[in-house]
Design a protein around this motif. Structure first.
Motif, short mmCIF file in Angstrom:
data_model
loop_
_atom_site.label_atom_id
_atom_site.label_comp_id
_atom_site.label_asym_id
_atom_site.label_seq_id
_atom_site.Cartn_x
_atom_site.Cartn_y
_atom_site.Cartn_z
N MET A 50 0.82 -1.22 0.00
CA MET A 50 0.00 0.00 0.00
C MET A 50 0.85 1.27 0.00
N ASP A 51 2.04 1.22 0.57
CA ASP A 51 2.90 2.40 0.62
C ASP A 51 3.34 2.87 -0.76
N LYS A 52 3.20 2.02 -1.78
CA LYS A 52 3.57 2.41 -3.14
C LYS A 52 2.41 3.00 -3.93
N CYS A 53 1.22 3.00 -3.36
CA CYS A 53 0.04 3.54 -4.04
C CYS A 53 0.18 5.06 -4.20
N ILE A 54 -0.09 5.55 -5.40
CA ILE A 54 0.01 6.99 -5.67
C ILE A 54 -1.36 7.68 -5.73
N GLY A 55 -2.42 6.92 -5.46
CA GLY A 55 -3.77 7.51 -5.42
C GLY A 55 -4.30 7.97 -6.75
N CYS A 56 -3.91 7.33 -7.84
CA CYS A 56 -4.30 7.78 -9.18
C CYS A 56 -5.77 7.50 -9.50
N THR A 57 -6.39 6.57 -8.82
CA THR A 57 -7.78 6.13 -8.98
C THR A 57 -8.06 5.36 -10.27
N ASN A 58 -7.04 4.95 -11.01
CA ASN A 58 -7.26 4.15 -12.22
C ASN A 58 -8.05 2.88 -11.90
N CYS A 59 -7.70 2.24 -10.80
CA CYS A 59 -8.35 0.97 -10.44
C CYS A 59 -9.84 1.18 -10.17
N ALA A 60 -10.17 2.20 -9.40
CA ALA A 60 -11.56 2.47 -9.06
C ALA A 60 -12.36 2.88 -10.29
N THR A 61 -11.75 3.63 -11.19
CA THR A 61 -12.42 4.05 -12.42
C THR A 61 -12.71 2.86 -13.31
N MET A 62 -11.81 1.90 -13.37
CA MET A 62 -11.93 0.75 -14.25
C MET A 62 -12.87 -0.33 -13.71
N CYS A 63 -13.07 -0.38 -12.40
CA CYS A 63 -13.85 -1.46 -11.79
C CYS A 63 -15.32 -1.43 -12.24
N PRO A 64 -15.77 -2.49 -12.95
CA PRO A 64 -17.14 -2.50 -13.45
C PRO A 64 -18.18 -2.66 -12.34
#
Length: 75
Positions: A50-64
């Protein structure tokens, strides 16, 4: 300049293990947890570093199924 980080949470029991979030993470820190099976019978997505997460939100945007929440944290 403050450093921005992220914290990702998954509603694991709603995840269908499609892997779309895994494919769009620029930091390559999301994976399907092969050690776990959720209520639907799938391996849910998880973040081990988790410490490497940059908070870009790509994952949340892509999640169907809208099972991912990203918090942006300024350090």
């Amino acid at each position: 300049m403050p450093k921005v980080k992220g914290r990702v949470t998954f509603q694991e029991n709603l995840c269908k293990g499609c892997g779309l979030c895994v494919s769009v993470c620029p930091m390559k820190i999301i994976s399907l947890d092969k050690e776990k099976i959720n209520e639907k019978g799938y391996h849910p997505a998880t973040v081990k570093e988790m410490d490497k997460c940059i908070g870009c939100t790509n994952c949340a945007t892509m999640c169907p199924d809208v099972v991912i929440t990203v918090e942006r944290i300024t350090e």
